[in-house]
Enzyme design. Structure first.
Site, PDB file in Angstrom:
ATOM      1  N   HIS A  39       0.881  -1.169   0.000  1.00 31.64           N
ATOM      2  CA  HIS A  39       0.000   0.000   0.000  1.00 31.64           C
ATOM      3  C   HIS A  39       0.913   1.212   0.000  1.00 31.64           C
ATOM      4  O   HIS A  39       1.889   1.249   0.747  1.00 31.64           O
ATOM      5  CB  HIS A  39      -0.891  -0.009   1.240  1.00 31.64           C
ATOM      6  N   CYS A 109      -4.963   2.041  -4.418  1.00 34.05           N
ATOM      7  CA  CYS A 109      -4.154   3.105  -3.843  1.00 34.05           C
ATOM      8  C   CYS A 109      -2.897   3.336  -4.659  1.00 34.05           C
ATOM      9  O   CYS A 109      -2.426   4.473  -4.815  1.00 34.05           O
ATOM     10  CB  CYS A 109      -3.785   2.748  -2.411  1.00 34.05           C
TER      11      CYS A 109
END
Lengths: 169, 603
Positions: A39, A109
């Site tokens: 992430h 993301c």
């Protein structure tokens, strides 16, 4: 060139969502080695910006539930000042980065981070991050998991949401 | 420098796509957040010319265009060459609306990318131009407010939790009601222990599968679980679940656990890097959990439990607790006395005319004036809105009814009317009103039978039927206000008596009509209780995780077996209901290895 312009440094914060479990378990489960479930977030102007199930959010650097990042990559400097950047983010947040546009594999993301990084610095984020979904999907296990994973939205709370509509019920 | 510093100064007036210079034409992609266009431009041209083209294509004023390439802002005086813009490359464009807040910092300007809409304060580019209107319009200095013609979204600073509250139940009012009840519950720790002590609750909690299902169904829990895989790991560990449930049952045990945990945590600090791990763990898990819980509960739920442990001791009272709550619906019983052999209830009802009035209090969050309500609780505004939502949203009822725990709960309720009555008695809505409780107790068995009746269920999921019921209730209410003397004889038990012959058989007379209204009201109440329990247990599970993490770290620091997995020599895993008298005891997972194992608590 632009000596008289101030530049702001741009960093990429990389988090491993699996906390190391991917590194250990991926050979068994997927058949290939994945060092992490990545992430990412962009840190600029003293704030961390990321995209999740609720849209674009911001918080203090390292201030999400994930804690401090596992690694930090310097993306360089940008001349874009904060105001223009926030304009840009708002537009993104109304269009392709609304909360409901989150897709774990195709538009996540890291997609956001990649785009913002290119906007700010012209550089992309390291490819091992953006290649992750295709890596996973290329395994039989990934294909099996896909319908389930598609419905997951990763949205660390505790941040401020930057987008056009905050209530999307 | 002249505005045009291209190699050929003559391009200044050229507005055509093909610049008059001898440079080659390149295709440059111009990308906005919304849009992407390819623009053909001479490679020798200046940025100003480029902007001209762009302003035509994007219908924006040149002043509003900000071009960015490779992290640099392209100034009008530069050339494309200077920045290395070549064929096929992408240049980023931001179109400013030029409504400026003070630059930098956290204040934001309202943004629109529709070009050419002059907002209130049109000012220059980027300069610090404080405009009180815009800064006043932003909320809490967070993200910029949304798009054209929309004022700053005040909720934009509230983060995700406001969204979360909209999830799950599909109706904001229901959530409010639930939250109110939870707050009320949490502000009264004795009530909490009462609920915990309730055999029904304990029954429920001793079924690990059930608990797990309920916890997993909670959207906040799901989020938490995604982020922290350890949590789902915890939930799958039956021994851990059993521990958690025992904890929840016994506040004293909980307190002991907390103490152990604190001790372990303090030990942790001495490990190198331990303090950081602690902090990290706290911010990872506890803080959002607490803030989420606080949202729901209004305060730290654990403080209520821990403190409660001290107050109530190891042996919490098993009697009904009516004291802390004033009687919100005292005189309601004037209308709803039951026709029983004894006339005492009538007398008591007429004497207990102390009303809590209409001012909202802790136990009367809805500020209901009970005096005018013959049907007691179920005509309260909260309940009415609830019923309205139920009638409008049949899916909600259906979801609720088809939830797996609902069925088993109904069954266990039906088998054990005493338990059910106890649950409902302890419920804040009912507590403090002996008359209601009496009626409840009498009507419960029938009520529960009715719940099992699929016809009854289908009625509840039928929106028109629900609406009809509501109308009837309203009619009854009107009647009561109009002729209060009439009502007592009309409503022999105007409370969840359910539907003895009421609904499925049509509505004989007007009398049992008051009763069906009670039926759907009972369900949400019970489910609210359940959901509170679920949230509580969820928070307990998370605290378990929290307690596991430092132990794990300890393990890492010392060469020992990990504790995250069930111990080989631990107590045998229990998958079914555990006897309530089991001790937390020896070879428990809490003792530190160098301590002698000692039984912690005996019930």
């Amino acid at each position: 060139m632009d000596q008289h312009n101030t530049t702001y440094s741009v960093q990429l914060y990389i988090y491993d969502l699996s906390r190391g479990m991917a590194r250990q378990l991926s050979p068994i489960m997927l058949g290939k080695q994945l060092d992490g479930i990545w992430h990412t977030a962009i840190v600029v102007f003293g704030e961390e910006f990321f995209f999740g199930g609720v849209g674009i959010s911001s918080c203090a650097p390292g201030g999400t539930m994930l804690g401090p990042p596992d690694s930090v990559v310097e993306l360089g400097n940008t001349e874009v000042n904060e105001e223009i950047f926030m304009d840009y983010l708002s537009s993104l947040g109304e269009t392709s980065y609304r909360g409901d546009r989150y897709r774990l594999f195709e538009h996540n993301c890291n997609t956001f981070t990649n785009e913002v990084a290119q906007f700010l610095t012209g550089r992309k984020i390291p490819s091992y991050i953006t290649d992750l979904p295709s890596e996973v999907l290329s395994t039989p296990f990934g294909q099996v998991l896909r319908p389930i994973l598609d419905s997951i939205h990763i949205a660390p709370p505790g941040g401020n949401v930057i987008n056009g509509h905050n209530n999307h019920s | 420098m002249a505005e045009n510093s291209g190699t050929d100064p003559a391009v200044n007036t050229n507005t055509e796509e093909n610049a008059a210079t001898s440079g080659t034409i390149i295709m440059v992609t111009v990308k906005t957040p919304k849009d992407k266009e390819e623009i053909a431009i001479s490679e020798d041209s200046s940025v100003a010319q480029f902007k001209e083209e762009i302003s035509k294509r994007f219908k924006a004023k040149q002043d509003q265009l900000v071009l960015i390439f490779a992290g640099k802002i392209l100034k009008d005086g530069d050339t494309l060459n200077q920045h290395g813009i070549k064929d096929g490359l992408t240049v980023h464009l931001v179109i400013k609306t030029a409504q400026k807040a003070s630059g930098g910092g956290s204040s934001q300007a309202s943004v629109s990318t529709t070009p050419g809409t002059p907002p209130v304060n049109r000012s220059g580019t980027g300069s610090a131009n404080p405009s009180p209107a815009s800064t006043g319009g932003t909320a809490q200095g967070t993200g910029p407010s949304p798009a054209p013609a929309q004022p700053a979204n005040l909720l934009s600073g509230f983060g995700d939790l406001s969204n979360l509250s909209g999830l799950g139940m599909g109706s904001a009012n229901f959530m409010e009601l639930q939250q109110q009840m939870q707050r009320q519950l949490m502000s009264n720790p004795e009530m909490l222990s009462q609920i915990m002590e309730n055999p029904l609750v304990q029954n429920m909690m001793s079924n690990p599968d059930l608990m797990r299902q309920m916890i997993v169904a909670n959207p906040q829990m799901q989020q938490l679980m995604e982020r922290n895989p350890e949590i789902s790991h915890m939930l799958n560990n039956p021994e851990l679940m059993r521990q958690t449930m025992e904890l929840a049952r016994n506040p004293a045990m909980m307190q002991e656990m907390m103490r152990n945990q604190d001790r372990a945590l303090s030990n942790l600090e001495s490990i190198p890097g331990g303090y950081n791990a602690l902090r990290r763990m706290y911010t990872d898990i506890q803080e959002p959990m607490f803030s989420a819980a606080r949202e729901q509960f209004g305060n730290n739920p654990f403080s209520a439990l821990g403190g409660n442990g001290e107050n109530s001791g190891v042996q919490p009272s098993r009697t009904e607790n009516r004291e802390p709550l004033p009687n919100p619906w005292g005189p309601s019983s004037t209308g709803s006395t039951e026709n029983r052999a004894t006339g005492t209830t009538t007398t008591t009802s007429s004497t207990s005319s102390s009303t809590s009035g209409t001012t909202p209090s802790v136990s009367n969050p809805l500020g209901v004036d009970a005096a005018s309500l013959g049907n007691g609780i179920f005509n309260s505004p909260g309940m009415q809105s609830l019923m309205q939502q139920i009638s409008e949203n049949p899916q909600l009822m259906q979801n609720m009814l088809s939830a797996p725990y609902m069925r088993s709960m109904m069954q266990s309720l039906a088998q054990n009317p005493d338990i059910a009555s106890q649950v409902l008695m302890n419920n804040p809505l009912f507590a403090g009103n002996p008359q209601l409780q009496e009626q409840l107790r009498h009507q419960l068995p029938v009520f529960l039978q009715q719940m099992q009746n699929p016809e009854a269920l289908s009625v509840m999921t039928n929106p028109r039927a629900m609406q009809a019921l509501m109308q009837i209730q309203q009619g009854l209410q009107t009647l009561q206000t109009e002729c209060p003397g009439l009502m007592p004889s009309l409503v022999p038990g105007g409370l969840p008596g359910g539907l003895p012959g009421g609904l499925p058989g049509g509505l004989p007379g007007g009398i049992p009509v008051g009763l069906p209204g009670g039926l759907p009201g009972g369900l949400p109440v019970v489910s609210l209780v359940v959901s509170q329990v679920v949230s509580l247990v969820a928070s307990l599970v998370v605290s378990q995780v929290v307690s596991q993490v430092p132990l794990f770290l300890q393990q890492a620091a010392r060469p020992q077996r990990t504790r995250l997995l069930p111990r080989a020599r631990g107590p045998p895993p229990l998958l079914g209901p555990t006897p309530l008298s089991s001790s937390l005891c020896s070879k428990c997972y809490r003792c530190l290895p160098e301590e002698v194992h000692q039984p912690r608590l005996q019930r």
